[in-house]
Each structure stands twice: as C-alpha cells, then as structure tokens.
Design a protein around this motif. Structure first.
Motif, PDB file in Angstrom:
ATOM      1  N   ASP A 354      25.475  81.768 -27.154  1.00  0.00           N
ATOM      2  CA  ASP A 354      24.381  81.370 -25.994  1.00  0.00           C
ATOM      3  C   ASP A 354      24.755  81.121 -24.657  1.00  0.00           C
ATOM      4  O   ASP A 354      23.941  80.743 -23.934  1.00  0.00           O
ATOM      5  N   ALA A 355      26.233  81.729 -24.328  1.00  0.00           N
ATOM      6  CA  ALA A 355      26.848  81.436 -23.348  1.00  0.00           C
ATOM      7  C   ALA A 355      25.797  82.116 -21.997  1.00  0.00           C
ATOM      8  O   ALA A 355      25.797  83.202 -22.073  1.00  0.00           O
ATOM      9  N   SER A 356      25.803  81.428 -21.103  1.00  0.00           N
ATOM     10  CA  SER A 356      25.020  81.982 -19.673  1.00  0.00           C
ATOM     11  C   SER A 356      26.144  82.400 -18.723  1.00  0.00           C
ATOM     12  O   SER A 356      27.296  82.329 -18.858  1.00  0.00           O
ATOM     13  N   GLY A 357      25.678  82.917 -17.496  1.00  0.00           N
ATOM     14  CA  GLY A 357      26.735  83.561 -16.648  1.00  0.00           C
ATOM     15  C   GLY A 357      27.541  82.472 -15.999  1.00  0.00           C
ATOM     16  O   GLY A 357      28.765  82.677 -15.831  1.00  0.00           O
ATOM     17  N   PHE A 358      26.959  81.332 -15.967  1.00  0.00           N
ATOM     18  CA  PHE A 358      27.506  80.065 -15.287  1.00  0.00           C
ATOM     19  C   PHE A 358      28.673  79.639 -16.503  1.00  0.00           C
ATOM     20  O   PHE A 358      29.992  79.512 -16.134  1.00  0.00           O
ATOM     21  N   ASP A 359      28.236  79.640 -17.673  1.00  0.00           N
ATOM     22  CA  ASP A 359      29.254  79.485 -18.618  1.00  0.00           C
ATOM     23  C   ASP A 359      30.626  80.237 -18.573  1.00  0.00           C
ATOM     24  O   ASP A 359      31.473  79.591 -18.914  1.00  0.00           O
ATOM     25  N   ARG A 360      30.239  81.630 -18.407  1.00  0.00           N
ATOM     26  CA  ARG A 360      31.225  82.651 -18.650  1.00  0.00           C
ATOM     27  C   ARG A 360      32.078  82.423 -17.495  1.00  0.00           C
ATOM     28  O   ARG A 360      33.283  82.198 -17.422  1.00  0.00           O
ATOM     29  N   GLY A 361      31.553  82.114 -16.202  1.00  0.00           N
ATOM     30  CA  GLY A 361      32.449  82.132 -14.857  1.00  0.00           C
ATOM     31  C   GLY A 361      32.987  80.695 -15.266  1.00  0.00           C
ATOM     32  O   GLY A 361      34.291  80.520 -14.599  1.00  0.00           O
ATOM     33  N   ARG A 362      32.599  79.543 -15.616  1.00  0.00           N
ATOM     34  CA  ARG A 362      33.238  78.430 -15.794  1.00  0.00           C
ATOM     35  C   ARG A 362      34.525  78.680 -16.569  1.00  0.00           C
ATOM     36  O   ARG A 362      35.693  78.273 -16.332  1.00  0.00           O
ATOM     37  N   GLN A 363      34.397  79.185 -17.758  1.00  0.00           N
ATOM     38  CA  GLN A 363      35.289  79.677 -18.585  1.00  0.00           C
ATOM     39  C   GLN A 363      36.488  80.303 -18.029  1.00  0.00           C
ATOM     40  O   GLN A 363      37.475  80.106 -18.277  1.00  0.00           O
ATOM     41  N   ARG A 364      36.234  81.255 -17.345  1.00  0.00           N
ATOM     42  CA  ARG A 364      37.138  81.982 -16.658  1.00  0.00           C
ATOM     43  C   ARG A 364      38.055  81.118 -15.693  1.00  0.00           C
ATOM     44  O   ARG A 364      39.201  81.084 -15.676  1.00  0.00           O
ATOM     45  N   GLY A 365      37.390  80.144 -15.069  1.00  0.00           N
ATOM     46  CA  GLY A 365      37.590  79.182 -14.046  1.00  0.00           C
ATOM     47  C   GLY A 365      38.956  78.367 -14.661  1.00  0.00           C
ATOM     48  O   GLY A 365      40.009  77.976 -14.173  1.00  0.00           O
ATOM     49  N   GLU A 366      38.504  77.934 -15.970  1.00  0.00           N
ATOM     50  CA  GLU A 366      39.613  77.229 -16.858  1.00  0.00           C
ATOM     51  C   GLU A 366      40.626  77.768 -17.142  1.00  0.00           C
ATOM     52  O   GLU A 366      41.716  77.179 -17.065  1.00  0.00           O
ATOM     53  N   LEU A 367      40.545  79.115 -17.702  1.00  0.00           N
ATOM     54  CA  LEU A 367      41.740  79.847 -18.107  1.00  0.00           C
ATOM     55  C   LEU A 367      42.360  79.925 -16.860  1.00  0.00           C
ATOM     56  O   LEU A 367      43.901  79.962 -16.811  1.00  0.00           O
ATOM     57  N   ARG A 368      41.850  80.572 -15.761  1.00  0.00           N
ATOM     58  CA  ARG A 368      42.686  80.512 -14.511  1.00  0.00           C
ATOM     59  C   ARG A 368      43.616  79.408 -14.092  1.00  0.00           C
ATOM     60  O   ARG A 368      44.768  79.333 -13.700  1.00  0.00           O
ATOM     61  N   SER A 369      42.905  78.153 -14.100  1.00  0.00           N
ATOM     62  CA  SER A 369      43.624  77.019 -13.985  1.00  0.00           C
ATOM     63  C   SER A 369      44.750  76.405 -14.769  1.00  0.00           C
ATOM     64  O   SER A 369      45.664  76.124 -14.450  1.00  0.00           O
ATOM     65  N   LEU A 370      44.710  76.973 -16.091  1.00  0.00           N
ATOM     66  CA  LEU A 370      45.702  77.042 -17.124  1.00  0.00           C
ATOM     67  C   LEU A 370      46.704  77.952 -16.754  1.00  0.00           C
ATOM     68  O   LEU A 370      48.004  77.267 -16.730  1.00  0.00           O
ATOM     69  N   VAL A 371      46.642  79.054 -16.662  1.00  0.00           N
ATOM     70  CA  VAL A 371      47.770  80.144 -16.523  1.00  0.00           C
ATOM     71  C   VAL A 371      48.468  79.944 -15.213  1.00  0.00           C
ATOM     72  O   VAL A 371      49.710  80.295 -14.882  1.00  0.00           O
ATOM     73  N   GLU A 372      47.780  79.434 -14.019  1.00  0.00           N
ATOM     74  CA  GLU A 372      48.372  79.319 -12.790  1.00  0.00           C
ATOM     75  C   GLU A 372      48.688  77.908 -12.454  1.00  0.00           C
ATOM     76  O   GLU A 372      49.257  77.731 -11.402  1.00  0.00           O
ATOM     77  N   SER A 373      48.873  76.917 -13.508  1.00  0.00           N
ATOM     78  CA  SER A 373      49.336  75.920 -13.114  1.00  0.00           C
ATOM     79  C   SER A 373      50.587  75.433 -14.146  1.00  0.00           C
ATOM     80  O   SER A 373      50.466  75.689 -15.349  1.00  0.00           O
ATOM     81  N   ALA A 374      51.760  74.842 -13.692  1.00  0.00           N
ATOM     82  CA  ALA A 374      52.749  74.466 -14.515  1.00  0.00           C
ATOM     83  C   ALA A 374      52.157  73.407 -15.473  1.00  0.00           C
ATOM     84  O   ALA A 374      52.657  73.336 -16.637  1.00  0.00           O
ATOM     85  N   ALA A 375      51.439  72.579 -14.902  1.00  0.00           N
ATOM     86  CA  ALA A 375      51.056  71.384 -15.614  1.00  0.00           C
ATOM     87  C   ALA A 375      50.146  71.732 -16.855  1.00  0.00           C
ATOM     88  O   ALA A 375      50.038  71.474 -18.004  1.00  0.00           O
ATOM     89  N   GLY A 376      49.313  72.956 -16.688  1.00  0.00           N
ATOM     90  CA  GLY A 376      48.309  73.496 -17.625  1.00  0.00           C
ATOM     91  C   GLY A 376      49.251  74.232 -18.647  1.00  0.00           C
ATOM     92  O   GLY A 376      48.797  74.113 -19.969  1.00  0.00           O
ATOM     93  N   ARG A 377      50.089  74.820 -18.476  1.00  0.00           N
ATOM     94  CA  ARG A 377      50.851  75.614 -19.257  1.00  0.00           C
ATOM     95  C   ARG A 377      51.806  74.686 -20.089  1.00  0.00           C
ATOM     96  O   ARG A 377      51.941  74.686 -21.238  1.00  0.00           O
ATOM     97  N   ALA A 378      52.137  73.520 -19.516  1.00  0.00           N
ATOM     98  CA  ALA A 378      52.808  72.384 -20.149  1.00  0.00           C
ATOM     99  C   ALA A 378      52.192  71.710 -21.371  1.00  0.00           C
ATOM    100  O   ALA A 378      52.513  71.522 -22.325  1.00  0.00           O
TER     101      ALA A 378
END
Length: 391
Positions: A354-378
C-alpha cells in the motif's frame, strides 16, 4: 513404569543453539542431554541460509578442527547495496573492522553434531518431547523413536526447539504469549545450479521490488525476490522467475542455471513474553524470530547461548543465581536491538503493497542518506556484522 533419566541440563532441540549450549556446558563441566524429534539426517540435510557474524565464527572455533566455517565458509568483508540501479559497496572492514562468513546452517549443524558425538555427548535423535513440567525440579515428558515413554529429570531445562517450541508454554504459560508482527510481503526463494553472480551478497531496492542475490557454494546460488505471502511457487516458469530477478538487479548480469528448489519464506517477528521461569529457559527461535533481511536468526541464538551457558555454570556449580536471574534482561537487550535492525533493513529495502508516492520517495531518501553517509554505512555494518558477544 515410565523410565526416568537424570541429568543436570535437559536441552530440547538439536539446532545450533542447543548443540552449542551442550558444548559450552561440557567445557564448564556440566553434563547435559540433548533431545530432538528429527533424525540426524534430517537435521544435517535441511538446507538453510547461513550468514555468520564474526563473534559466531569465533565461538565455533572453540569446537576445534570440527568447525569448517573458516576453511569451507567464505569470508565477506562487505555487501553490495543497489539503489535506483546504482551500486554501492558497504565496506564492513573499513567501517567497523569486522566481517561475516557465508556458511550454510546445515553445515554448521554437521560440524556441531560431529563435535558433540566425538565429545561423548548424550545426543538423542527421534525423541518427541510432549511437554515440560517446570518448578525447582523440572521434568521432560517424551517418547522415543520406538514410541516408548521417557521422562528426564533435570536441574534445568532449556527450550531450543524452534519457533513451534513445546517448551515455551512452561515458561510463558501460553504458547502465544509474546510480541508478534507479521509483514505484508514474503520472499520467493530459489536454489539453482550456477556459479556466483557476484563476489558478495547483493541487496537491491528497485521500483519492481526487492531482490537478494546470495550463494551457497561455488556451484549453487540462492536468490530471492519480494512477493505476496500467498504466492504459489508453481505459478511461475523458470523463464519468468529469472525475468523477475534480473529486472530487480539492474546493472548486474545474473548467472542462470537449472532451478532445483523453490519456496516462499514468510516474514514474521516474535519475542516471547518471558525467557525464563523457575528452572526452565528459552533460547533461539523458541524465544524470538526475526525476518531474514538482517541475517540475525542463528547469530542471535548463539548469543543467547553464550549468556545462558555462563549463567547455568554459575548456578549449577557454584549455587550462584545472579547470572540466571539476569539472563532475560541481558538477552533482551540484544534481542530488541536485533529486532530493530531486522525491521529497519526490511522496511528500508522492501516496498509495502500500500506504499504511496510519498512513501516511495521517503524510502529513496532514507537509502540515499545511508549510502552517502559514513555514519550510516557504519551503522549498517555494525548491525550486520553483529555486536560483541560480551555486550
């Protein structure tokens, strides 16, 4: 008259947790009996995933040359995380100085069974446990492979008998007593005859859904893609299965081959309402289950056992109750951390129906925050490789 056997610790379940517990107890000088309703062949031949944390491998080292985790298993210093078709490597060694080993659970069981039998362990296959009486002098009621009744009187009983635990009711009062979550998706899994598609595991979040590309051996791959929990495994042709997998891992050409096993793996989380009552305790899947995304299941069971083995040695050898009294609290710290990590990995990588467009966009933001952050990768590296067993 039903024959009664006497032991210090009765362990119900000859999975990784029960067998490792018997090993650690033997090292401390505490005798035990291990019971399992399955045959030895069933235990050693049921193929299941196996990502071993470094702490788990180090504990397996204590069974000596019987452990093949370091020689047959393959050390992985990272994983690939695919986001919107881009490939990002999560470097465990650089982030936390640790690693994981790809070593299937049935191989771990073969090693542990061989080690325990060589060590003189009373290990009984084909014994169906029907119930456990708790209290200060617990008893296990069972039937052997011949159908004959058997009772085991112990100083302590441990339930390591999986998610359908018979022992659980003696601890929680009700088999269903606990905390439960079911997820709205599952994994369609295959085993196929093909060489690895990548050097390390691939976790891919795509517009078409999640996929995981893993390995079992140099000649066998294990792969999964997100599906509905009620999916019929026979409904798709091999061509359709490969098409689903390939479109969810853009940028990587999958090695294909004959598919010889298909299954649907449902996602559930569970934590028992209690982990210990009187002289009965739970470990492993009898105490908790997690979705497989974070690779925590077997590792969490081994961590339980490490704590419980020390507690039982103190109780039974020194009459010191402090560690056994603290076992639930100490175990639950790691259990809930692992539940969070598994939930986080699962919700971050899968697309809810039941993911909305907002949910999908937020998820992409979370993944971007992870892979682009040393703290997230750690953070991902620490959770995936596991927290030190002594925490």
């Amino acid at each position: 008259m039903t024959p009664t056997v006497r032991t210090r610790v009765a362990i119900v379940g000859a999975g990784p947790a029960g067998l490792m517990l018997s090993h650690l107890l033997a090292q401390a000088g505490v005798d035990s009996i291990v019971l399992d309703k399955r045959s030895r062949d069933e235990i050693e031949s049921t193929i299941r995933a196996g990502i071993l944390e470094q702490g788990t491998v180090e504990l397996l080292d204590t069974i000596g040359d019987f452990s093949r985790a370091r020689t047959v298993g393959r050390r992985h210093d990272g994983i690939e995380l695919h986001v919107e078709g881009e490939q990002h490597r999560i470097d465990f060694a650089a982030s936390v100085g640790r690693a994981v080993w790809l070593y299937p659970q049935h191989e771990v069981l073969r090693d542990l069974v061989a080690a325990r039998l060589a060590g003189g362990q009373d290990l009984r296959f084909g014994v169906d446990v029907e119930g456990v009486d708790g209290g200060d002098r617990p008893r296990v009621h069972a039937r052997g492979a011949d159908g004959a009744a058997l009772e085991i009187e112990a100083d302590f009983v441990v339930g390591s008998d999986g998610s359908r635990s018979v022992v659980r009711s003696a601890v929680t009062g009700d088999h269903q007593n606990g905390y439960f979550r079911e997820y709205p998706f599952a994994w369609f899994g295959i085993l196929c005859e093909a060489p690895p598609s990548a050097d390390e595991l691939i976790y891919s979040n795509s517009p078409d859904g999640f996929a995981l590309v893993s390995q079992r051996s140099p000649a066998v791959q294990r792969m999964y893609f997100q599906c509905d929990p009620d999916t019929d495994t026979t409904a798709l042709t091999e061509h359709e299965i490969w098409g689903e997998l390939q479109k969810r891992v853009p940028g990587t050409v999958l090695q294909t081959g004959p598919i010889f096993q298909r299954d649907v793996l449902r996602f559930r989380s569970f934590v028992a309402g209690e982990l210990r009552r009187d002289r009965v305790a739970l470990v492993g899947d009898a105490a908790h289950t997690v979705p497989p995304t974070g690779a925590k299941g077997m590792n969490l069971a081994i961590a339980d056992v490490r704590l419980l083995a020390d507690a039982l040695a103190a109780l039974l050898l020194d009459d010191d109750e402090r560690l056994i009294d603290n076992y639930p609290e100490r175990a639950l710290r790691r259990i809930w951390k692992a539940q969070h990590f598994s939930w986080w990995m699962t919700t971050m990588l899968h697309t809810a129906p039941d993911a909305s467009g907002f949910d999908r966009g937020r998820q992409r933001g979370e993944l971007r925050s992870l892979v682009e952050s040393a703290a997230g990768r750690a953070y991902l590296s620490e959770g995936y490789c596991g927290w030190p067993l002594d925490e």
